[in-house]
Design a protein around this motif. Structure first.
Motif, PDB file in Angstrom:
ATOM      1  N   LEU A 195       0.823 -13.454  -6.442  1.00 45.46           N
ATOM      2  CA  LEU A 195       0.384 -14.946  -6.470  1.00 45.46           C
ATOM      3  C   LEU A 195       0.922 -15.630  -4.901  1.00 45.46           C
ATOM      4  N   THR A 196       1.486 -14.402  -3.972  1.00 47.85           N
ATOM      5  CA  THR A 196       2.104 -15.333  -3.051  1.00 47.85           C
ATOM      6  C   THR A 196       0.950 -15.089  -1.668  1.00 47.85           C
ATOM      7  N   LYS A 197       1.310 -16.003  -0.774  1.00 44.92           N
ATOM      8  CA  LYS A 197       0.596 -16.105   0.481  1.00 44.92           C
ATOM      9  C   LYS A 197       0.712 -14.601   1.132  1.00 44.92           C
ATOM     10  N   ALA A 198       1.934 -14.246   1.449  1.00 46.72           N
ATOM     11  CA  ALA A 198       2.197 -12.986   1.767  1.00 46.72           C
ATOM     12  C   ALA A 198       1.538 -11.754   0.969  1.00 46.72           C
ATOM     13  N   PHE A 199       1.255 -11.826  -0.077  1.00 41.90           N
ATOM     14  CA  PHE A 199       0.477 -10.583  -0.694  1.00 41.90           C
ATOM     15  C   PHE A 199      -1.035 -10.884  -0.298  1.00 41.90           C
ATOM     16  N   ARG A 200      -1.307 -12.110  -0.360  1.00 38.10           N
ATOM     17  CA  ARG A 200      -2.887 -12.228   0.230  1.00 38.10           C
ATOM     18  C   ARG A 200      -3.009 -11.897   1.326  1.00 38.10           C
ATOM     19  N   ASP A 201      -2.363 -12.155   2.347  1.00 42.60           N
ATOM     20  CA  ASP A 201      -2.355 -11.868   3.625  1.00 42.60           C
ATOM     21  C   ASP A 201      -2.213 -10.526   4.015  1.00 42.60           C
ATOM     22  N   ALA A 202      -1.410  -9.535   3.185  1.00 42.66           N
ATOM     23  CA  ALA A 202      -1.221  -8.096   3.304  1.00 42.66           C
ATOM     24  C   ALA A 202      -2.543  -7.355   3.137  1.00 42.66           C
ATOM     25  N   GLN A 203      -3.220  -7.828   2.372  1.00 40.52           N
ATOM     26  CA  GLN A 203      -4.470  -7.109   1.914  1.00 40.52           C
ATOM     27  C   GLN A 203      -5.217  -6.863   3.077  1.00 40.52           C
ATOM     28  N   GLY A 204      -5.393  -7.627   3.914  1.00 37.47           N
ATOM     29  CA  GLY A 204      -6.408  -7.511   5.321  1.00 37.47           C
ATOM     30  C   GLY A 204      -5.650  -6.783   6.250  1.00 37.47           C
ATOM     31  N   ASP A 205      -4.159  -6.278   6.076  1.00 35.11           N
ATOM     32  CA  ASP A 205      -3.499  -5.478   7.196  1.00 35.11           C
ATOM     33  C   ASP A 205      -4.350  -4.321   7.587  1.00 35.11           C
ATOM     34  N   GLU A 206      -4.744  -4.103   8.755  1.00 38.03           N
ATOM     35  CA  GLU A 206      -5.354  -3.036   9.405  1.00 38.03           C
ATOM     36  C   GLU A 206      -4.774  -1.793   9.388  1.00 38.03           C
ATOM     37  N   LYS A 207      -3.301  -1.763   9.276  1.00 37.33           N
ATOM     38  CA  LYS A 207      -2.881  -0.389   9.106  1.00 37.33           C
ATOM     39  C   LYS A 207      -2.679   0.243   7.786  1.00 37.33           C
ATOM     40  N   PHE A 208      -2.626  -0.754   6.751  1.00 37.66           N
ATOM     41  CA  PHE A 208      -2.957  -0.277   5.310  1.00 37.66           C
ATOM     42  C   PHE A 208      -4.396  -0.132   5.000  1.00 37.66           C
ATOM     43  N   GLN A 209      -5.297  -0.566   5.693  1.00 32.99           N
ATOM     44  CA  GLN A 209      -6.495  -0.358   5.490  1.00 32.99           C
ATOM     45  C   GLN A 209      -7.056   1.121   6.155  1.00 32.99           C
ATOM     46  N   GLY A 210      -6.442   1.260   7.311  1.00 36.71           N
ATOM     47  CA  GLY A 210      -6.598   2.612   7.754  1.00 36.71           C
ATOM     48  C   GLY A 210      -5.724   3.815   7.044  1.00 36.71           C
ATOM     49  N   TRP A 211      -4.725   3.575   6.692  1.00 39.90           N
ATOM     50  CA  TRP A 211      -3.973   4.635   5.748  1.00 39.90           C
ATOM     51  C   TRP A 211      -4.818   4.703   4.577  1.00 39.90           C
ATOM     52  N   LEU A 212      -5.619   3.889   4.011  1.00 41.49           N
ATOM     53  CA  LEU A 212      -6.251   4.237   2.686  1.00 41.49           C
ATOM     54  C   LEU A 212      -7.446   5.140   3.010  1.00 41.49           C
ATOM     55  N   LYS A 213      -8.289   4.809   4.164  1.00 46.15           N
ATOM     56  CA  LYS A 213      -9.223   5.705   4.543  1.00 46.15           C
ATOM     57  C   LYS A 213      -8.766   6.987   5.051  1.00 46.15           C
ATOM     58  N   MET A 214      -7.635   7.194   5.528  1.00 49.14           N
ATOM     59  CA  MET A 214      -7.155   8.544   6.015  1.00 49.14           C
ATOM     60  C   MET A 214      -6.817   9.148   4.801  1.00 49.14           C
ATOM     61  N   GLN A 215      -5.998   8.598   3.872  1.00 54.29           N
ATOM     62  CA  GLN A 215      -5.657   9.453   2.651  1.00 54.29           C
ATOM     63  C   GLN A 215      -6.974   9.852   1.833  1.00 54.29           C
ATOM     64  N   ASP A 216      -7.825   8.935   1.763  1.00 54.78           N
ATOM     65  CA  ASP A 216      -9.350   9.037   0.787  1.00 54.78           C
ATOM     66  C   ASP A 216      -9.694  10.449   1.545  1.00 54.78           C
ATOM     67  N   ALA A 217     -10.122  10.461   3.009  1.00 57.55           N
ATOM     68  CA  ALA A 217     -10.482  11.638   3.512  1.00 57.55           C
ATOM     69  C   ALA A 217      -9.772  12.786   3.330  1.00 57.55           C
ATOM     70  N   SER A 218      -8.410  12.719   3.307  1.00 55.53           N
ATOM     71  CA  SER A 218      -7.527  13.916   3.211  1.00 55.53           C
ATOM     72  C   SER A 218      -7.794  14.454   1.736  1.00 55.53           C
TER      73      SER A 218
END
Length: 183
Positions: A12-35
Motif C-alpha cells: 500500500l506504499t507509494k514506493a511499492f506502486r512506483d517500483a512496479q514500473g521499474d525498467e530494470k525489473f521489467q527487463g529482468w522479468l522478460k530476460m528470465q522468462d526467455a531463459s
C-alpha cells in the motif's frame, strides 16, 4: 509505545506502486522468462524439463542449489553464480505464481537511512499481506541445508491458498493498520 500492527503494509506504499514500473525489473522479468524456455531446462536443471513449475520440481531445484553452492554467499558472489541463482529465483517464483494466482512484483529495498535503494523480485498472492521472496527462499535453503526448506514454505502457501478458496476468496486482510498520505 507502538503496537506490532503500527506499520504501513508494503503493498500500500507509494514506493511499492512506483517500483512496479521499474525498467530494470521489467527487463529482468522478460530476460528470465526467455531463459526458462532456453537455458534453465537445458543447462541448469534438465531433470525437471517434463515437470516444470510443479511442487515436486522445487525439491529437485533446491537439491541442485545445495549441490552447486557450499554456502549461501557463493550463490551471490560472482557474475556467473549470480545469474544462475537469479534463474533459480525466477523458476521458484514462477512456480508459486502459477500455483497460487500470483503476480510478479518489484519489492522496494531500503538502505540504512530508509531511502529506497533498489528492488527485489517477489510474488504477490491474493490471500496474504506479505510477499513470496524467491531470493530469500534460496538464501534460507542454502543456510539451513535440509533439502526441504523451499517445499516446506510452499506447503504453508498451499495451505493458506486452499483456505482462502474455501473461505470464498476474500480480499487480503492487511494486518498493518497505518496508511500513507498520497501527497
Amino acid at each position: 509505545m507502538g503496537e506490532a500492527s503500527d506499520y504501513v503494509p508494503m503493498a500500500l506504499t507509494k514506493a511499492f506502486r512506483d517500483a512496479q514500473g521499474d525498467e530494470k525489473f521489467q527487463g529482468w522479468l522478460k530476460m528470465q522468462d526467455a531463459s526458462m524456455g532456453i537455458e534453465f531446462p537445458i543447462y541448469d536443471l534438465p531433470e525437471i524439463r517434463d515437470s516444470m513449475y510443479t511442487k515436486e520440481s522445487l525439491a529437485v531445484a533446491e537439491q541442485k542449489l545445495l549441490d552447486l553452492y557450499e554456502e549461501h554467499r557463493a550463490a551471490f558472489t560472482d557474475e556467473e553464480n549470480l545469474h544462475r541463482t537469479m534463474r533459480f529465483a525466477y523458476y521458484i517464483g514462477e512456480t508459486y505464481r502459477q500455483a497460487f494466482e500470483g503476480r510478479w512484483v518489484a519489492i522496494p529495498t531500503r538502505g540504512p537511512d530508509g531511502e529506497v535503494t533498489g528492488t527485489q523480485p517477489g510474488i504477490q498472492v491474493p490471500f496474504r499481506e506479505d510477499f513470496i521472496r524467491p531470493v530469500e527462499q534460496i538464501r534460507s535453503a542454502l543456510v539451513r541445508r535440509s533439502g526441504k526448506q523451499i517445499n516446506r514454505v510452499y506447503g504453508h502457501a498451499e495451505r493458506d491458498y486452499n483456505q482462502w478458496i474455501e473461505d470464498g476468496r476474500p480480499e487480503v486482510r492487511y494486518i498493518g493498520t497505518l496508511r500513507e498520505n498520497d501527497d
